[in-house]
Design an enzyme around this catalytic site. Sequence first.
Site, short mmCIF file in Angstrom:
data_model
loop_
_atom_site.label_atom_id
_atom_site.label_comp_id
_atom_site.label_asym_id
_atom_site.label_seq_id
_atom_site.Cartn_x
_atom_site.Cartn_y
_atom_site.Cartn_z
N TRP A 134 66.45 47.53 42.90
CA TRP A 134 65.39 46.88 43.81
C TRP A 134 66.00 46.06 44.83
O TRP A 134 64.74 46.72 46.12
CB TRP A 134 64.76 45.03 42.51
CG TRP A 134 64.54 45.84 41.70
CD1 TRP A 134 64.45 45.51 40.20
CD2 TRP A 134 62.98 46.72 41.45
NE1 TRP A 134 64.00 45.87 39.70
CE2 TRP A 134 62.02 46.94 40.38
CE3 TRP A 134 61.76 47.47 42.14
CZ2 TRP A 134 61.28 47.49 39.67
CZ3 TRP A 134 60.98 48.44 42.36
CH2 TRP A 134 60.33 48.58 40.23
N ASP B 295 62.93 38.56 47.75
CA ASP B 295 62.79 39.00 47.10
C ASP B 295 62.57 37.81 45.03
O ASP B 295 63.82 38.73 44.76
CB ASP B 295 62.24 40.68 46.79
CG ASP B 295 61.97 41.18 45.42
OD1 ASP B 295 61.50 40.68 44.71
OD2 ASP B 295 62.18 43.02 45.21
N LYS C 167 56.18 38.72 35.84
CA LYS C 167 56.78 38.44 35.39
C LYS C 167 56.98 37.18 35.71
O LYS C 167 56.87 37.03 33.92
CB LYS C 167 57.88 39.39 36.41
CG LYS C 167 58.10 40.87 36.58
CD LYS C 167 59.49 40.60 37.14
CE LYS C 167 59.97 42.26 37.59
NZ LYS C 167 59.22 43.61 36.71
#
Length: 362
Positions: free
Chosen positions: A103, A173, A197
């Site tokens: 990511w 993030d 999530k």
Amino acid sequence: MTNRAYNFNAGPAALPLEVLQQAQEQFVNYEGSGMSLMEMSHRGAIYEGVHQQAEALLRELFGIPEGYKVLFVQGGASTQFAMVPMNLLQPGKAASFVATGSWATKAIQEAKLFGETVVAASSEADKYNRIPSLAEIAIPDNAAYLHVTSNETIEGTQWAEYPDTGSVPLVADMSSDILCRPLDISKFGLIYAGAQKNLGPSGVTIVIVREDLIGTPSLTVPTMLRYSTHAKNDSLYNTPPTFAIYMTNLVLQWVKAQGGAAAIEQANREKAELLYRTIDESGDFYRGFAQKDSRSLMNVTFRLGSEELEKKFAKESEAEGFVGLKGHRSVGGLRASIYNAVPLSSVRALVDFMAEFQRRNG
């Protein structure tokens, strides 16, 4: 309910059963209005109350101080990969990153579209199985910000502590570990997280941004991609993802009922320690991927002796009601995502299955 799956999906992920049941009860007729919340105007008083409560709860539970805006936007973290440099990158400045995995790499690639990027530290040489130490991070003099990915879902690594970046804004993030533990938000200039999530369903992205970073971008940025647009309009410039925000509000109420971020962290550590102990004490039958000082509380990644055995594990576990244990297709292996809403009972059931699988295949 006794027929619930053992949900270890990486995202969209498990939601608290109590939250789902509450949403079910309120779905058709929300608080006697004769309508579902999904049918209501985002300008109406009922929805505005939900919207404001969600922000207030997030501020309370995450300890967000004054001087920060909380925004509800769309497009997921992947859109934030672009919005951050579009809004924060200035002429002569560089977007700096710590490369920790899949990511973080995607965020770097997107930032390159808008200007200079610098990798301030990387664990690529170790196949991203660790978080670089704070001493390894070399922030360039012309850094506009330092971007970190707080938890890499694919590799299963997580920052235990964050760098002190001084006058350089720290951007994170936190899509896969937001509110899994208490944090000092004042260390960060901007935090973003897709809700799917740890905070709610897919469809809404949380942005927590220091007010002094909200200004006129140096680039030509579309109206909807400016933080200032959402900040000035309390995230109601256009129709927001109302149902996703409502569900996030219910999850935040659930977090508060559990005892807040500190209690959630204690529960998360108990789940993670149980699973990692099972791996470590298996005599090398199960092998953890992440280095021990970088292990994630949210995503436990591990391997077996062969891909054939891993496929057998995934197939047999699925037959026993376990969902989402295959590793990401880019790295293989196995992965158990144990986000806030995953109950300890599910982890206990998993380690029992792991012990039995080892007995039969060891």
